[in-house]
Design an enzyme around this catalytic site. Structure first.
Site, short mmCIF file in Angstrom:
data_model
loop_
_atom_site.label_atom_id
_atom_site.label_comp_id
_atom_site.label_asym_id
_atom_site.label_seq_id
_atom_site.Cartn_x
_atom_site.Cartn_y
_atom_site.Cartn_z
N GLU A 32 0.84 -1.21 0.00
CA GLU A 32 0.00 0.00 0.00
C GLU A 32 0.87 1.25 0.00
OE1 GLU A 32 -1.12 1.94 3.41
OE2 GLU A 32 -1.16 0.15 4.68
N LYS A 166 -5.24 -2.63 13.83
CA LYS A 166 -4.57 -1.55 14.56
C LYS A 166 -5.13 -1.46 15.98
CE LYS A 166 -3.37 1.32 10.58
NZ LYS A 166 -4.10 0.71 9.45
#
Length: 311
Positions: A32, A166
């Site tokens: 990414e 996360k």
């Protein structure tokens, strides 16, 4: 080298190295670009990106960093393109919903997990390495703030290798949503789901495997069964680089409180929180972030190699 168009899509530009690898059936790993433009400061972001590409090569695969530049879907970047992403403040963070506008208006966009997955799938890439995936935000019962990453995992045939969800998010609710969407959440080498900076989250992993070869067999079986959608492969951060969950918890709570005081919402929240945590931890979280991204890239390359061998 000049990027080439692929017959798969007239808006897609493949770097020649990536195009040659895909044509030959060699392993390719998507990477990414939001982590470059919005995840770390310069020059650490540029050094990290080049280092991660090198790790992919060292582990037997070809790296394909993905972004949208000048309205073109880029799969594999030149050094100048990577530098632009690392330094140009006009580069937008774009998810899947933003792709049509960015492409139509000829803009620059750094791709999130969701949009990277979509572009990787268009190019025929099955394995993608990132830092951590998005998920259900804390307080989502009121805000309905749920990352598009989860919906993309439910419909796009790409394996996402991350250090888990996360830790600024609600990990338990994220695992529930993944189960509802039929997305296998698999942890490599552990029966506990990791929490990004930390190896332990307090949540048992829904599924686990012991090797990259087993991951490749799972991917082949899933898609051979006609089960559309991706796989989340959680790869715990190396023990030497982790920040234990007990140490991170007060830092995360402080960053969340600071964000609430500023009134930030939507796609601005994650970049702010990650940056604020870097400040609070005196840079320790940044070092852990870089270490886990490199570790994920190595694992993803080995998964891609094993999957290519099966194919």
């Amino acid at each position: 080298m000049t990027p080439t168009n692929t017959p798969a899509h007239d808006l897609l530009d493949l770097h020649p190295e990536v195009a040659a690898a895909l044509a030959a059936g060699q392993p390719v790993v998507a990477l990414e670009s939001t982590i470059i433009s919005h995840g770390m400061p310069f020059p650490q972001n540029a050094l990290m990106a080049r280092g991660v590409e090198a790790v992919v090569r060292e582990n037997g695969a070809v790296p394909a960093t993905i972004a949208v530049l000048g309205g073109r879907l880029k799969v594999g970047l030149t050094p100048d393109e990577l530098h632009l992403l690392a330094t140009d403040k006009t580069v937008q963070k774009i998810s899947t919903r933003d792709l049509p506008v960015t492409v139509a208006l000829g803009g620059h966009g750094a791709t999130t997990v969701a949009s990277t997955m979509r572009i990787a799938a268009l190019a025929g890439i099955r394995v993608f390495a990132t830092g951590g995936t998005g998920g259900v935000h804390r307080g989502a019962g009121e805000t309905m703030d749920i990352s598009a990453d989860l919906l993309e995992l439910a419909r796009t045939d790409v394996c996402v290798v991350s250090a888990g969800v996360k830790s600024i998010l609600d990990i338990g609710l994220t695992l529930e949503v993944l189960e509802t969407q039929g997305v296998p959440a698999i942890t490599l080498g552990s029966e506990e789901f990791p929490a990004f900076y930390s190896r332990r989250s307090g949540f048992r992993s829904p599924l686990s495997v012991s090797s990259e070869a087993e991951v490749a067999r799972v991917l082949r079986a899933k898609w051979a069964l006609g089960l559309a959608g991706g796989v989340m492969l959680a790869n715990p951060v190396p023990e030497a680089d982790e920040i234990p969950a007990a140490d991170m918890a007060p830092n995360i709570e402080r960053a969340l409180a600071d964000m609430d005081a500023l009134g930030l919402t939507g796609k601005d929240t994650t970049p702010y929180l990650l940056g604020r945590i870097v400040e609070i931890t005196g840079g320790r979280s940044l070092a852990t972030n870089i270490a886990l991204v490199r570790h994920n890239a190595a694992v993803a390359a080995r998964v891609a190699a094993e999957y290519a061998a099966l194919a």
